[in-house]
Design an enzyme around this catalytic site. Structure first.
Site: not given
Length: 370
Positions: A22-23, A57, A100, A182, A230, A301, A324
């Protein structure tokens, strides 16, 4: 066969498995330009075993950066720095490289997270932010400037310019950032969008600017390379953006040929109340997939291989994206392959690390010595 380690085709791009890095913002750029940190970070995670790595991003104009350290693709220097990194990745990794593209809108001009993450006032080195309406993100903060027609055109054009640069860099796919509070999410959510023109009010009007950005990017990015979006599936605030509106937005994107929906949530209001737990956003990906028929990406998660396998194998999402979890375990894909009986691409310099009990993990390998 492991569902997580089965291929998926997105336009002309075939991914060997369903794992995506993931970004993740690194807050380590210099005036939007990637640095040595990005070189190390991206080259490292390009060897994770994931079929696709998404660059963080990447902002389309300087005032669209979340923080002064955020990455951008609005200058020749920024393009040149990323070219050097991507060239290095291609030498040693078979992972697809996505990017992204983003604009932070009213959440720009923030301090880096380790410096508190709050709005930096103009007099302290920050900058004037923009948004759909002159409504601050948090009570007591300076309000953004409401974008006029010229501002909307400038930002659409900036997305186009960044998409052209991404194409020149050989980026395999683009994800547009319509989530986490955003700019595009700010237009979608009635919490942040109080406009009374054709870009505010009704759902169709609030979707208008994000759809214009998608159309503009899709027009200039090579047809055989996929473009996804996204989304924040819900604001987690009463009266805000929600899953039903997300499905309408996804259907509008489907009509325009979008290639996936990356189903995240939250970010537009500090009043949000998020019930965190393993896979807490998977139900959004599952519902969007069921209601629209679009490929979806589950994120949030997801840390265990068996959980990721259950998500894909159970038809809840087509891909899983880890952030993460990849930072903590940069070889997550290898370890998932070993656990689930999958195969991952690994450069020959690392072949001898294959466990003696996992002779098929790296595919057909040879390693001799005398």
């Amino acid at each position: 066969m492991s569902a997580l380690f089965s291929p998926i085709k997105l336009r002309g791009l075939t991914l060997k498995n369903r794992i995506v890095v993931s970004p993740m913002c690194q807050y380590s750029a210099d005036d939007g330009v990637a640095t040595d940190w990005h070189f190390t970070h991206i080259n490292n995670l390009a060897l994770s075993g994931a079929a696709m790595f998404c660059i963080e991003a990447t902002h389309v104009e300087a005032i669209g950066r979340i923080t002064p350290g955020c990455l951008g693709l609005y200058s020749d220097a920024g393009e040149a720095a990323l070219k050097q990194i991507i060239t290095s990745v291609r030498k040693h990794s078979s992972t697809a490289i996505a990017m992204q593209l983003a604009h932070a809108g009213r959440k720009a001009s923030s301090a880096r997270p380790w410096d508190g993450g709050q709005l930096i006032p103009v007099e302290q080195g920050g900058w004037q932010t923009v948004g759909p309406s002159a409504v601050p993100h948090k009570e007591g903060e300076a309000a953004p400037l409401a974008l006029d027609a010229a501002g909307l055109k400038r930002i659409r054009d900036a997305f186009v310019d960044a998409a052209k640069r991404a194409a020149r860099l050989g980026i395999d796919a683009i994800e547009l950032h319509g989530a986490h509070g955003y700019l595009m999410h700010q237009f979608l959510s009635p919490i942040s969008n109080r406009r009374t023109d054709e870009y505010g009010g009704s759902l169709a009007n609030r979707m208008r600017f994000p759809l214009e950005v998608y159309d503009a990017v899709r027009t200039v990015f090579p047809h055989d390379r996929p473009v996804g979006m996204r989304v924040s599936s819900t604001d987690w605030v009463e009266g805000g953006w929600d899953l039903a509106q997300t499905i309408e937005f996804a259907n509008a994107l489907k009509a325009r040929g979008v290639d996936w929906i990356d189903a995240s949530s939250g970010g537009v209001s500090p009043l949000q109340k998020i019930p965190l737990g393993p896979g807490y956003q998977v139900r959004f990906a599952e519902t969007i997939k069921r209601e629209t028929g679009l490929p979806t990406m589950a994120v949030g998660l997801i840390t265990e291989a068996k959980h990721a396998e259950e998500i894909v194998g159970g038809g809840k999402a087509d891909m899983v994206a880890l952030a993460r979890g990849m930072l903590y375990d940069p070889r997550w894909g290898w370890h998932a392959g070993a656990e689930l009986g999958g195969e991952v691409d690994v450069p020959p310099q690392y072949w001898r690390s294959q466990p003696s009990t996992q002779k098929a993990l790296f595919g057909k390998t040879t390693f001799g010595a005398r």
